[in-house]
Enzyme design. Structure first.
Site, PDB file in Angstrom:
ATOM      1  N   CYS A 176     -31.948  10.372  11.652  1.00  0.00           N
ATOM      2  CA  CYS A 176     -31.149  10.329  12.939  1.00  0.00           C
ATOM      3  C   CYS A 176     -30.049   9.296  12.770  1.00  0.00           C
ATOM      4  CB  CYS A 176     -32.183   9.648  14.256  1.00  0.00           C
ATOM      5  SG  CYS A 176     -31.017   9.129  15.395  1.00  0.00           S
ATOM      6  N   HIS A 177     -28.990   9.630  13.260  1.00  0.00           N
ATOM      7  CA  HIS A 177     -27.769   8.639  13.303  1.00  0.00           C
ATOM      8  C   HIS A 177     -28.074   7.147  13.250  1.00  0.00           C
ATOM      9  CE1 HIS A 177     -23.370   8.038  14.397  1.00  0.00           C
ATOM     10  NE2 HIS A 177     -24.126   7.147  14.691  1.00  0.00           N
ATOM     11  N   THR A 178     -29.137   6.810  14.023  1.00  0.00           N
ATOM     12  CA  THR A 178     -29.221   5.278  14.134  1.00  0.00           C
ATOM     13  C   THR A 178     -30.073   4.639  12.667  1.00  0.00           C
ATOM     14  OG1 THR A 178     -29.890   5.889  16.516  1.00  0.00           O
ATOM     15  CG2 THR A 178     -30.669   3.761  15.677  1.00  0.00           C
ATOM     16  N   HIS A 201     -37.513   6.794  12.473  1.00  0.00           N
ATOM     17  CA  HIS A 201     -38.278   6.776  13.715  1.00  0.00           C
ATOM     18  C   HIS A 201     -38.398   8.205  14.318  1.00  0.00           C
ATOM     19  CE1 HIS A 201     -34.058   6.915  14.491  1.00  0.00           C
ATOM     20  NE2 HIS A 201     -34.211   7.214  15.678  1.00  0.00           N
ATOM     21  N   GLU A 202     -38.191   9.378  13.974  1.00  0.00           N
ATOM     22  CA  GLU A 202     -38.245  10.619  14.167  1.00  0.00           C
ATOM     23  C   GLU A 202     -39.394  11.150  13.324  1.00  0.00           C
ATOM     24  OE1 GLU A 202     -34.191  12.340  16.254  1.00  0.00           O
ATOM     25  OE2 GLU A 202     -34.808  13.039  14.132  1.00  0.00           O
ATOM     26  N   CYS A 209     -47.282   1.219  27.679  1.00  0.00           N
ATOM     27  CA  CYS A 209     -48.500   0.525  27.646  1.00  0.00           C
ATOM     28  C   CYS A 209     -49.421   0.623  28.924  1.00  0.00           C
ATOM     29  CB  CYS A 209     -48.300  -0.885  27.471  1.00  0.00           C
ATOM     30  SG  CYS A 209     -47.924  -1.849  28.899  1.00  0.00           S
ATOM     31  N   CYS A 244     -47.713  -3.134  31.874  1.00  0.00           N
ATOM     32  CA  CYS A 244     -46.853  -4.166  31.950  1.00  0.00           C
ATOM     33  C   CYS A 244     -45.811  -3.628  33.520  1.00  0.00           C
ATOM     34  CB  CYS A 244     -45.655  -4.070  30.673  1.00  0.00           C
ATOM     35  SG  CYS A 244     -44.671  -2.709  30.671  1.00  0.00           S
ATOM     36  N   CYS A 256     -43.719  -0.539  32.893  1.00  0.00           N
ATOM     37  CA  CYS A 256     -44.562   0.818  32.833  1.00  0.00           C
ATOM     38  C   CYS A 256     -45.064   1.044  34.297  1.00  0.00           C
ATOM     39  CB  CYS A 256     -45.980   0.511  31.826  1.00  0.00           C
ATOM     40  SG  CYS A 256     -45.104   1.016  30.283  1.00  0.00           S
ATOM     41  N   CYS A 305     -40.931   0.029  28.306  1.00  0.00           N
ATOM     42  CA  CYS A 305     -42.172  -0.692  28.195  1.00  0.00           C
ATOM     43  C   CYS A 305     -41.789  -2.045  27.439  1.00  0.00           C
ATOM     44  CB  CYS A 305     -43.344   0.113  27.440  1.00  0.00           C
ATOM     45  SG  CYS A 305     -44.624  -0.775  27.110  1.00  0.00           S
ATOM     46  N   ARG A 346     -42.137  -5.592  22.931  1.00  0.00           N
ATOM     47  CA  ARG A 346     -40.697  -5.433  22.585  1.00  0.00           C
ATOM     48  C   ARG A 346     -40.191  -6.461  21.574  1.00  0.00           C
ATOM     49  NH1 ARG A 346     -37.223  -2.745  21.003  1.00  0.00           N
ATOM     50  NH2 ARG A 346     -35.311  -4.397  20.680  1.00  0.00           N
ATOM     51  N   CYS A 358     -37.085  11.656  18.761  1.00  0.00           N
ATOM     52  CA  CYS A 358     -36.002  10.618  19.107  1.00  0.00           C
ATOM     53  C   CYS A 358     -34.855  11.790  19.925  1.00  0.00           C
ATOM     54  CB  CYS A 358     -35.338   9.854  18.170  1.00  0.00           C
ATOM     55  SG  CYS A 358     -33.879   9.068  18.591  1.00  0.00           S
ATOM     56  N   ARG A 414     -29.725  18.373  12.362  1.00  0.00           N
ATOM     57  CA  ARG A 414     -30.669  17.423  12.005  1.00  0.00           C
ATOM     58  C   ARG A 414     -31.420  17.863  10.420  1.00  0.00           C
ATOM     59  NH1 ARG A 414     -29.810  13.554  14.816  1.00  0.00           N
ATOM     60  NH2 ARG A 414     -30.964  12.563  16.100  1.00  0.00           N
TER      61      ARG A 414
HETATM   62  P1  NAD Z   1     -24.585  12.616  15.367  1.00  0.00           P
HETATM   63  O1  NAD Z   1     -23.817  11.797  14.312  1.00  0.00           O
HETATM   64  O2  NAD Z   1     -25.210  14.024  14.747  1.00  0.00           O
HETATM   65  O3  NAD Z   1     -23.285  13.464  16.209  1.00  0.00           O
HETATM   66  C1  NAD Z   1     -22.442  12.775  16.915  1.00  0.00           C
HETATM   67  C2  NAD Z   1     -21.189  13.809  17.055  1.00  0.00           C
HETATM   68  O4  NAD Z   1     -20.008  13.098  17.679  1.00  0.00           O
HETATM   69  C3  NAD Z   1     -20.517  14.524  15.556  1.00  0.00           C
HETATM   70  O5  NAD Z   1     -20.555  15.993  15.779  1.00  0.00           O
HETATM   71  C4  NAD Z   1     -19.241  13.709  15.609  1.00  0.00           C
HETATM   72  O6  NAD Z   1     -18.213  14.708  15.026  1.00  0.00           O
HETATM   73  C5  NAD Z   1     -18.978  13.597  17.068  1.00  0.00           C
HETATM   74  N1  NAD Z   1     -17.780  12.489  17.208  1.00  0.00           N
HETATM   75  C6  NAD Z   1     -17.571  11.478  16.454  1.00  0.00           C
HETATM   76  N2  NAD Z   1     -16.498  10.667  16.940  1.00  0.00           N
HETATM   77  C7  NAD Z   1     -16.043  11.619  18.292  1.00  0.00           C
HETATM   78  C8  NAD Z   1     -15.045  11.349  18.914  1.00  0.00           C
HETATM   79  N3  NAD Z   1     -14.171  10.269  19.251  1.00  0.00           N
HETATM   80  N4  NAD Z   1     -14.890  12.251  20.014  1.00  0.00           N
HETATM   81  C9  NAD Z   1     -15.575  13.143  20.154  1.00  0.00           C
HETATM   82  N5  NAD Z   1     -16.896  13.447  19.192  1.00  0.00           N
HETATM   83  C10 NAD Z   1     -17.040  12.541  18.220  1.00  0.00           C
HETATM   84  O7  NAD Z   1     -25.289  11.634  16.244  1.00  0.00           O
HETATM   85  P2  NAD Z   1     -26.658  11.862  17.162  1.00  0.00           P
HETATM   86  O8  NAD Z   1     -27.716  11.902  16.012  1.00  0.00           O
HETATM   87  O9  NAD Z   1     -26.491  12.976  17.906  1.00  0.00           O
HETATM   88  O10 NAD Z   1     -26.607  10.501  18.141  1.00  0.00           O
HETATM   89  C11 NAD Z   1     -25.484  10.510  19.051  1.00  0.00           C
HETATM   90  C12 NAD Z   1     -25.434   8.889  19.437  1.00  0.00           C
HETATM   91  O11 NAD Z   1     -26.849   8.750  20.196  1.00  0.00           O
HETATM   92  C13 NAD Z   1     -25.513   8.054  18.365  1.00  0.00           C
HETATM   93  O12 NAD Z   1     -24.896   6.806  18.605  1.00  0.00           O
HETATM   94  C14 NAD Z   1     -27.208   7.446  18.326  1.00  0.00           C
HETATM   95  O13 NAD Z   1     -27.215   6.085  17.738  1.00  0.00           O
HETATM   96  C15 NAD Z   1     -27.351   7.510  19.905  1.00  0.00           C
HETATM   97  N6  NAD Z   1     -28.918   7.677  20.349  1.00  0.00           N
HETATM   98  C16 NAD Z   1     -29.171   7.215  21.356  1.00  0.00           C
HETATM   99  C17 NAD Z   1     -30.302   7.158  21.755  1.00  0.00           C
HETATM  100  C18 NAD Z   1     -30.626   6.481  23.079  1.00  0.00           C
HETATM  101  O14 NAD Z   1     -32.043   6.435  23.314  1.00  0.00           O
HETATM  102  N7  NAD Z   1     -30.001   6.158  23.720  1.00  0.00           N
HETATM  103  C19 NAD Z   1     -31.381   7.855  21.043  1.00  0.00           C
HETATM  104  C20 NAD Z   1     -31.017   8.463  19.914  1.00  0.00           C
HETATM  105  C21 NAD Z   1     -29.695   8.454  19.525  1.00  0.00           C
HETATM  106  O1  DAO Z   2     -36.487  -2.504  25.932  1.00  0.00           O
HETATM  107  O2  DAO Z   2     -35.061  -4.012  25.813  1.00  0.00           O
HETATM  108  C1  DAO Z   2     -35.591  -3.057  25.378  1.00  0.00           C
HETATM  109  C2  DAO Z   2     -34.853  -2.193  24.589  1.00  0.00           C
HETATM  110  C3  DAO Z   2     -35.511  -0.766  24.086  1.00  0.00           C
HETATM  111  C4  DAO Z   2     -34.820  -0.123  23.022  1.00  0.00           C
HETATM  112  C5  DAO Z   2     -34.340   1.105  23.572  1.00  0.00           C
HETATM  113  C6  DAO Z   2     -33.441   1.714  22.430  1.00  0.00           C
HETATM  114  C7  DAO Z   2     -32.442   2.794  22.784  1.00  0.00           C
HETATM  115  C8  DAO Z   2     -31.415   3.385  21.991  1.00  0.00           C
HETATM  116  C9  DAO Z   2     -32.023   3.403  20.525  1.00  0.00           C
HETATM  117  C10 DAO Z   2     -31.356   4.237  19.665  1.00  0.00           C
HETATM  118  C11 DAO Z   2     -31.932   5.472  19.293  1.00  0.00           C
HETATM  119  C12 DAO Z   2     -33.125   5.305  18.232  1.00  0.00           C
HETATM  120 ZN    ZN Z   3     -45.458  -1.283  29.138  1.00  0.00          ZN
END
Ligand code: NAD
Ligand code: DAO
Ligand code: ZN
Length: 375
Positions: free
Chosen positions: A43-45, A65-66, A95, A98, A101, A109, A113, A172, A368
């Protein structure tokens, strides 16, 4: 009980490539399980953390994490999982006890954490060692290893006949985007939606918007090659900001959607784009959901008047899904043909080639990349 020696992809320090090493994985302690990981994905993360930009990364560590695998051993007092269960590790645990939850308002949760954020198991120690050194865990999952240890509350038991090299993606990206639409935004039929970033998360947002019967789904990406897959998933329009050099992106979108979007989703992690995502929303009711993770220390801004005039700014983690309850249902939806997963997989590698998966993910040529850990 025996410590297992197995292969893992170790990140020794921020910025370094992963190294396949033989590591020692201790047995699970009370309330924990040891899992044989079959498949994982990048994953990107993971890439972001590897570079040192994410505050959650503590080195040396086992990232990932995936993932999906099979319970190999259970610790004392584990009641909900057995050896042989097919499972998905969860970076957002559940859990069920908490304050968080017990609330219907959140899926965050809090039970483990603090230690999870420090790269440790709930008792403050690690189950991994390599070359005489302790390795940190990552997001309570550490799926870049043939064996990992997770807290029982961080594991979803899933359908035994589901393919590991597909359902690992429910750990994820797919769950995140899909749930952000259905749980966080609660998009209504006939809505207009804008999705910023067509990676796995953005495509899952598009899939969620289709499920919610949105009328317009505008995909925005700086890479033109994403147009085809966005449309295949159900996007009705594609906008590349670079094709409109003389106009602000928010004005292009407001014009296209006759006043702005009912809902927008930022799936990139770019704070400027987060502002555009809010400001392209319709006056009076438009809602913008931040999904992308920005680098440590970055901040968002807008004029307060944007909110005074009815726009709403929200965020979503793991798609707002209560993880242990929901992930098994998403696996079943996939098995019933109701949820796309195969369409997200663009590459598949053996474990030895995990760095190639990172390279492809970084170059933007992948949605992916699956890594089959036992190969
Ligand atoms: P990815 O890198 O596969 O996809 C990102 C896309 O954004 C690409 O297609 C890229 O070309 C495009 N991009 C880059 N800059 C851009 C811009 N300025 N304008 C428009 N498009 C642009 O990433 P992903 O795996 O799909 O993850 C996306 C985001 O979500 C990441 O920041 C990741 O960390 C986050 N994420 C958050 C959570 C959550 O729970 N909140 C969970 C998973 C991932
Ligand atoms: O409970 O304070 C908290 C933090 C929860 C973490 C949630 C993470 C969301 C984004 C993570 C990026 C994707 C892997
Ligand atoms: Zn919990």
């Amino acid at each position: 009980m025996p410590v297992i020696a197995c292969r893992a992809a170790v990140c020794w320090e921020a910025g370094s490539r992963l190294q396949i090493e033989t590591i020692e994985v201790a047995p699970p302690k009370e309330g924990e399980v040891r899992i044989k990981i079959v498949s994982t994905s990048v994953c990107h993360t993971d890439e972001y953390t590897r570079t040192g930009k994410d505050p959650e990364g503590v080195f040396p560590c086992v990232l990932g994490h995936e993932g999906a695998g099979i319970v190999e051993m259970v610790g004392k007092k584990v009641a909900s999982l057995e050896v042989g269960d097919h499972v998905i590790p969860l970076y957002t645990p559940q859990c069920k006890a908490c304050k968080f939850c017990r609330s219907e308002k959140t899926n965050l949760c809090s039970k483990i954490r603090e230690m999870q954020g420090k790269g440790l198991m709930p008792d403050g120690t690690s189950r991994f060692r390599c070359r005489g050194k302790m390795l940190h865990h990552f997001m309570g999952c550490s799926t870049f290893s043939e064996y990992t240890v997770c807290a029982e509350i961080s594991v979803a038991k899933v359908n035994n006949s589901a393919p590991f090299n597909r359902i690992c993606l429910l750990g994820c990206g797919i769950t995140t985007g899909y749930g952000a639409v259905l749980n966080t935004a609660k998009v209504e039929p006939k809505s207009t939606c804008v999705v910023f970033g067509v990676g796995a998360v953005g495509l899952a947002v598009i899939m969620g918007c289709v499920k919610a019967a949105a009328a317009r789904i505008v995909a925005v990406d700086i890479n033109d090659s994403k147009k085809e897959i966005a449309e295949k998933f159900g996007a009705t329009d594609f906008v590349n900001p670079h094709s409109h050099p003389d106009k602000k992106l928010k004005d292009v979108l407001i014009e296209l959607l006759d006043g702005g979007a009912d809902y927008s989703f930022e799936c990139v992690g770019n704070v400027e784009l987060m502002r555009t995502a809010l400001e392209c929303c319709h006056k009076g009711w438009g809602q913008s959901v931040i999904i992308g993770v920005a680098a440590a220390g970055e901040e968002i801004s807008t004029r307060p008047f944007q909110l005074v005039t009815g726009r709403v700014w929200k965020g979503s983690a793991f798609g707002g899904f209560k993880s242990r309850d929901s992930v098994p249902k998403l696996v079943d939806e996939y098995m019933d043909g109701q949820l796309k997963i195969d369409e997200f997989v663009t590459h598949e590698f053996g474990f030895q080639d995990i760095n190639k998966a990172f390279d492809v993910a970084r170059d933007g040529g992948a949605i992916r990349c699956i890594v089959n850990v036992q190969q």
